[in-house]
Design a protein around this motif. Structure first.
Motif, PDB file in Angstrom:
ATOM      1  N   GLU A  27       0.827  -1.201   0.000  1.00 55.00           N
ATOM      2  CA  GLU A  27       0.000   0.000   0.000  1.00 55.00           C
ATOM      3  C   GLU A  27       0.862   1.252   0.000  1.00 55.00           C
ATOM      4  OE1 GLU A  27      -2.676  -0.422   3.331  1.00 55.00           O
ATOM      5  OE2 GLU A  27      -3.780  -2.052   2.356  1.00 55.00           O
ATOM      6  N   HIS A  28       1.931   1.234   0.777  1.00 56.17           N
ATOM      7  CA  HIS A  28       2.856   2.374   0.805  1.00 56.17           C
ATOM      8  C   HIS A  28       3.480   2.601  -0.567  1.00 56.17           C
ATOM      9  CE1 HIS A  28       6.801   4.326   1.384  1.00 56.17           C
ATOM     10  NE2 HIS A  28       6.071   5.139   2.130  1.00 56.17           N
ATOM     11  N   LEU A  29       3.877   1.525  -1.204  1.00 55.94           N
ATOM     12  CA  LEU A  29       4.484   1.643  -2.526  1.00 55.94           C
ATOM     13  C   LEU A  29       3.483   2.214  -3.537  1.00 55.94           C
ATOM     14  CD1 LEU A  29       6.952   1.223  -4.284  1.00 55.94           C
ATOM     15  CD2 LEU A  29       6.283  -1.175  -4.569  1.00 55.94           C
ATOM     16  N   ASP A  30       2.230   1.779  -3.468  1.00 56.67           N
ATOM     17  CA  ASP A  30       1.180   2.359  -4.324  1.00 56.67           C
ATOM     18  C   ASP A  30       1.052   3.859  -4.090  1.00 56.67           C
ATOM     19  OD1 ASP A  30       0.135   0.377  -5.985  1.00 56.67           O
ATOM     20  OD2 ASP A  30      -1.303  -0.321  -4.481  1.00 56.67           O
ATOM     21  N   GLN A  31       0.993   4.250  -2.830  1.00 62.70           N
ATOM     22  CA  GLN A  31       0.855   5.671  -2.496  1.00 62.70           C
ATOM     23  C   GLN A  31       2.052   6.479  -2.981  1.00 62.70           C
ATOM     24  OE1 GLN A  31       0.289   5.480   1.741  1.00 62.70           O
ATOM     25  NE2 GLN A  31      -1.877   4.938   1.563  1.00 62.70           N
ATOM     26  N   LEU A  32       3.226   5.915  -2.857  1.00 59.58           N
ATOM     27  CA  LEU A  32       4.436   6.598  -3.290  1.00 59.58           C
ATOM     28  C   LEU A  32       4.433   6.792  -4.814  1.00 59.58           C
ATOM     29  CD1 LEU A  32       7.033   7.761  -2.097  1.00 59.58           C
ATOM     30  CD2 LEU A  32       8.073   5.512  -2.344  1.00 59.58           C
ATOM     31  N   ALA A  33       4.050   5.764  -5.543  1.00 56.20           N
ATOM     32  CA  ALA A  33       3.981   5.863  -7.003  1.00 56.20           C
ATOM     33  C   ALA A  33       2.928   6.884  -7.437  1.00 56.20           C
ATOM     34  CB  ALA A  33       3.696   4.499  -7.622  1.00 56.20           C
ATOM     35  N   GLN A  34       1.792   6.891  -6.741  1.00 57.97           N
ATOM     36  CA  GLN A  34       0.744   7.865  -7.055  1.00 57.97           C
ATOM     37  C   GLN A  34       1.205   9.283  -6.746  1.00 57.97           C
ATOM     38  OE1 GLN A  34      -2.753   6.543  -4.957  1.00 57.97           O
ATOM     39  NE2 GLN A  34      -2.931   4.692  -6.193  1.00 57.97           N
ATOM     40  N   ARG A  35       1.951   9.431  -5.678  1.00 56.85           N
ATOM     41  CA  ARG A  35       2.493  10.747  -5.302  1.00 56.85           C
ATOM     42  C   ARG A  35       3.471  11.247  -6.366  1.00 56.85           C
ATOM     43  NH1 ARG A  35       6.152  10.922  -0.041  1.00 56.85           N
ATOM     44  NH2 ARG A  35       7.330  12.788  -0.545  1.00 56.85           N
ATOM     45  N   ILE A  36       4.330  10.366  -6.847  1.00 54.74           N
ATOM     46  CA  ILE A  36       5.292  10.742  -7.892  1.00 54.74           C
ATOM     47  C   ILE A  36       4.548  11.188  -9.143  1.00 54.74           C
ATOM     48  CG2 ILE A  36       7.025   9.791  -9.477  1.00 54.74           C
ATOM     49  CD1 ILE A  36       8.009   8.085  -7.023  1.00 54.74           C
ATOM     50  N   SER A  37       3.577  10.426  -9.553  1.00 56.82           N
ATOM     51  CA  SER A  37       2.795  10.758 -10.737  1.00 56.82           C
ATOM     52  C   SER A  37       2.050  12.083 -10.556  1.00 56.82           C
ATOM     53  CB  SER A  37       1.816   9.625 -11.039  1.00 56.82           C
ATOM     54  OG  SER A  37       1.090   9.907 -12.204  1.00 56.82           O
ATOM     55  N   ALA A  38       1.410  12.250  -9.408  1.00 54.99           N
ATOM     56  CA  ALA A  38       0.651  13.480  -9.139  1.00 54.99           C
ATOM     57  C   ALA A  38       1.562  14.703  -9.120  1.00 54.99           C
ATOM     58  CB  ALA A  38      -0.097  13.351  -7.815  1.00 54.99           C
ATOM     59  N   ASP A  39       2.764  14.557  -8.570  1.00 62.34           N
ATOM     60  CA  ASP A  39       3.690  15.692  -8.534  1.00 62.34           C
ATOM     61  C   ASP A  39       4.140  16.094  -9.935  1.00 62.34           C
ATOM     62  OD1 ASP A  39       3.582  16.028  -5.775  1.00 62.34           O
ATOM     63  OD2 ASP A  39       5.348  14.782  -5.404  1.00 62.34           O
ATOM     64  N   PHE A  40       4.405  15.110 -10.785  1.00 62.95           N
ATOM     65  CA  PHE A  40       4.748  15.432 -12.170  1.00 62.95           C
ATOM     66  C   PHE A  40       3.608  16.185 -12.841  1.00 62.95           C
ATOM     67  CE2 PHE A  40       8.348  12.322 -12.565  1.00 62.95           C
ATOM     68  CZ  PHE A  40       9.225  13.156 -13.226  1.00 62.95           C
ATOM     69  N   LEU A  41       2.392  15.702 -12.643  1.00 59.68           N
ATOM     70  CA  LEU A  41       1.235  16.325 -13.293  1.00 59.68           C
ATOM     71  C   LEU A  41       0.946  17.707 -12.721  1.00 59.68           C
ATOM     72  CD1 LEU A  41      -1.077  13.213 -13.708  1.00 59.68           C
ATOM     73  CD2 LEU A  41       0.481  14.257 -15.376  1.00 59.68           C
ATOM     74  N   GLN A  42       1.141  17.887 -11.428  1.00 65.09           N
ATOM     75  CA  GLN A  42       0.936  19.215 -10.846  1.00 65.09           C
ATOM     76  C   GLN A  42       1.967  20.195 -11.386  1.00 65.09           C
ATOM     77  OE1 GLN A  42       0.514  19.477  -6.586  1.00 65.09           O
ATOM     78  NE2 GLN A  42       0.897  21.667  -6.583  1.00 65.09           N
ATOM     79  N   SER A  43       3.185  19.764 -11.516  1.00 61.42           N
ATOM     80  CA  SER A  43       4.232  20.617 -12.073  1.00 61.42           C
ATOM     81  C   SER A  43       3.875  21.029 -13.500  1.00 61.42           C
ATOM     82  CB  SER A  43       5.568  19.869 -12.035  1.00 61.42           C
ATOM     83  OG  SER A  43       6.576  20.640 -12.613  1.00 61.42           O
ATOM     84  N   ARG A  44       3.398  20.061 -14.287  1.00 59.01           N
ATOM     85  CA  ARG A  44       2.973  20.338 -15.660  1.00 59.01           C
ATOM     86  C   ARG A  44       1.840  21.362 -15.685  1.00 59.01           C
ATOM     87  NH1 ARG A  44      -0.971  16.190 -18.000  1.00 59.01           N
ATOM     88  NH2 ARG A  44      -2.151  17.338 -16.467  1.00 59.01           N
ATOM     89  N   ASP A  45       0.855  21.155 -14.830  1.00 60.74           N
ATOM     90  CA  ASP A  45      -0.297  22.060 -14.800  1.00 60.74           C
ATOM     91  C   ASP A  45       0.101  23.472 -14.376  1.00 60.74           C
ATOM     92  OD1 ASP A  45      -1.871  19.965 -15.634  1.00 60.74           O
ATOM     93  OD2 ASP A  45      -2.762  19.600 -13.662  1.00 60.74           O
TER      94      ASP A  45
END
Length: 170
Positions: A27-45
């Protein structure tokens, strides 16, 4: 007989505990991967927002926050999952992409944004598709490695759990 019963109960408990620990790590690994993806997308936005409103202080702060959190998430992934070399390789590749390709792209857009917002938009439009394709490929590879790490951990926990149950039956 009492010692064997106690030993068997201990092994059964240990097997259950191993499965619970594995589930938490997955579960932690899932959350970490989602956080990485979300941060990339927030930076893009945020970068897109700055192209529309170059002086927007809030977008600049949000972009800096996303990039700082992204760096922390990548460092955390490297530290907590260092025993998984394929996963670690993907995380390092993502980190390199963040600081090299992605970083140069954003720096160039920001540089143009300060001097000539129209030129910043032109540069962005000319380069955003290849950059997004590369980012998305890296994020897909990360997701595949997350799945691989979780599959291996779950299989190992299942085996340890069975050993514990067999010990409990004895």
């Amino acid at each position: 007989p009492g010692v064997l019963l106690l030993l068997g109960a201990g092994l059964a408990f240990w097997g259950i505990q191993q499965r619970a620990v594995t589930q938490q790590r997955n579960e932690h690994l899932d959350q970490l991967a989602q956080r990485i993806s979300a941060d990339f997308l927030q930076s893009r936005d945020c970068l897109r927002g700055l192209l529309l409103s170059p002086r927007n202080k809030l977008e600049r702060e949000r972009m800096a926050s996303a990039e700082e959190d992204l760096s922390k998430a990548l460092e955390e992934a490297q530290g907590k999952y260092a025993t998984h070399p394929d996963f670690l390789s993907v995380v390092r590749t993502l980190r390199d992409f963040l600081w090299e390709d992605h970083g140069r792209f954003q720096a160039k857009v920001m540089e143009h944004l300060e001097a000539n917002p129209a030129k910043a938009q032109e540069f962005y439009l000319q380069n955003v598709d290849p950059m997004a394709t590369l980012r998305d490929r890296h994020l897909r590879t990360l997701a595949q490695q997350v799945d691989a790490v979780q599959f291996a951990a779950t299989a190992e926990a299942r085996t340890l759990s069975r050993i514990g149950w067999l010990g409990g039956l004895l």
